[in-house]
Design an enzyme around this catalytic site. Structure first.
Site, PDB file in Angstrom:
ATOM      1  N   LYS A  52       0.831  -1.212   0.000  1.00 40.61           N
ATOM      2  CA  LYS A  52       0.000   0.000   0.000  1.00 40.61           C
ATOM      3  C   LYS A  52       0.861   1.257   0.000  1.00 40.61           C
ATOM      4  CE  LYS A  52      -3.730  -2.479   2.275  1.00 40.61           C
ATOM      5  NZ  LYS A  52      -4.317  -2.893   3.553  1.00 40.61           N
ATOM      6  N   GLN A  96      -4.149  -1.709   9.810  1.00 39.81           N
ATOM      7  CA  GLN A  96      -4.045  -3.036   9.191  1.00 39.81           C
ATOM      8  C   GLN A  96      -4.533  -4.115  10.151  1.00 39.81           C
ATOM      9  OE1 GLN A  96      -3.014  -3.644   5.925  1.00 39.81           O
ATOM     10  NE2 GLN A  96      -3.737  -5.698   6.355  1.00 39.81           N
ATOM     11  N   ASP A 119     -11.137   2.825   4.801  1.00 32.02           N
ATOM     12  CA  ASP A 119     -11.450   1.398   4.731  1.00 32.02           C
ATOM     13  C   ASP A 119     -12.956   1.156   4.691  1.00 32.02           C
ATOM     14  OD1 ASP A 119      -9.396  -0.439   4.391  1.00 32.02           O
ATOM     15  OD2 ASP A 119      -8.750  -0.322   6.481  1.00 32.02           O
TER      16      ASP A 119
END
Length: 284
Positions: A52, A96, A119
């Site tokens: 990412k 994460q 997200d």
């Protein structure tokens, strides 16, 4: 059989993001910022985080990586998110997953500002998706799948869609997105009776379980469209999905490969969500 090439479509999306970021930078001298937080040393998480960060760099988004020790307290993580919520150079915050067991994942997700929830995991954003509110920041994997299907001009209205997997990250938001598109959606899971009976009626089958070769040609109808979200590693170390690709490929009209299907679309959607959040936060 036609491959739903997530790698190709994601690159197309990233090129568009890069161009827009460059144009905005020329006009106002600012670029999007994404904070990526990893807790502990989970090997898979490390790979995802580094990917990412690398892709942010490629398209002109500034990324800041925060690597915290496995044994940090929940309060330390909450305090960091609070600082990032107030940081005007940060437009998106990504924590994460998975997190260590002593940290409440739901509590952490809810701490992130709704304007920086790239997200799409916060309850408010999930609720907006359910209501068909276009201002939602949508979970990256479901939105990436929807984008991929639309790029291939696959008609969704009136289609029978079966989703295997009821997670808050994929299954549930995917169902909401498809209902909003006019599809008839069935969600299956570990308690579902007569799974084959359900899967064989699917015009579009989306599988997000994490079980190698769960789906074979006896479970699908001819001409079905298959989206394989699963990522599993075989004994030989090869990446494979939840669908037995070689077994089903001659019976489907479209199918995503693993790797190279849904995965790249998830990251491209994350980057696009960061751009969307940036534009909203800066009033562009």
């Amino acid at each position: 059989m036609q491959i739903l090439d997530g790698k190709h479509i994601s690159q197309k999306i990233k090129n568009l993001i890069k161009d827009e970021v460059e144009n905005i930078k020329e006009k106002i001298g600012k670029i999007p910022g994404l904070a990526v937080i990893q807790v502990g040393d989970n090997a898979a998480s490390k790979v995802y985080v580094n990917s990412k960060v690398k892709q942010c760099l490629e398209i002109g988004i500034e990324s800041k990586k925060y690597h915290l020790e496995e044994n940090i307290t929940e309060d330390i993580l909450l305090d960091l998110i609070d600082v990032l919520n107030k940081d005007e150079t940060i437009d998106g915050i990504l924590v994460q997953l998975p997190l260590p067991k002593h940290i409440d994942e739901k509590k952490i997700m809810e701490k992130i500002s709704i304007n920086k929830d790239v997200d799409g995991f916060k309850a408010e954003n999930v609720g907006k998706v359910l209501l068909g509110d276009k201002t939602a920041l949508v979970s990256c994997t479901p939105l990436g799948i929807l984008t991929l299907l639309k790029e291939y001009k696959i008609e969704l209205e009136g289609k029978d869609v079966v989703i295997i997997g009821r997670s808050n990250i994929v299954g549930k938001p995917m169902a909401a997105l498809l209902i909003n598109e006019g599809s008839t959606v069935t969600i299956c899971h570990s308690k579902t009776k007569n799974l084959v009976e359900k899967t064989k009626m699917a015009d579009i089958l989306i599988v997000a379980v994490g079980k190698e070769n769960l789906i074979n040609k006896e479970m699908i109808k001819d001409g079905a469209i298959i989206v394989d979200v699963g990522i599993n590693r075989t004994k030989e170390g090869k990446l494979t999905g939840d669908v037995d690709f070689e077994n089903v490929k001659d019976n489907v009209s479209y199918i995503t490969p693993v790797p190279g299907g849904v995965g790249p679309m998830t990251i491209a959607t994350l980057l696009n969500n960061t751009l969307v959040a940036f534009k909203r936060n800066k009033g562009i």
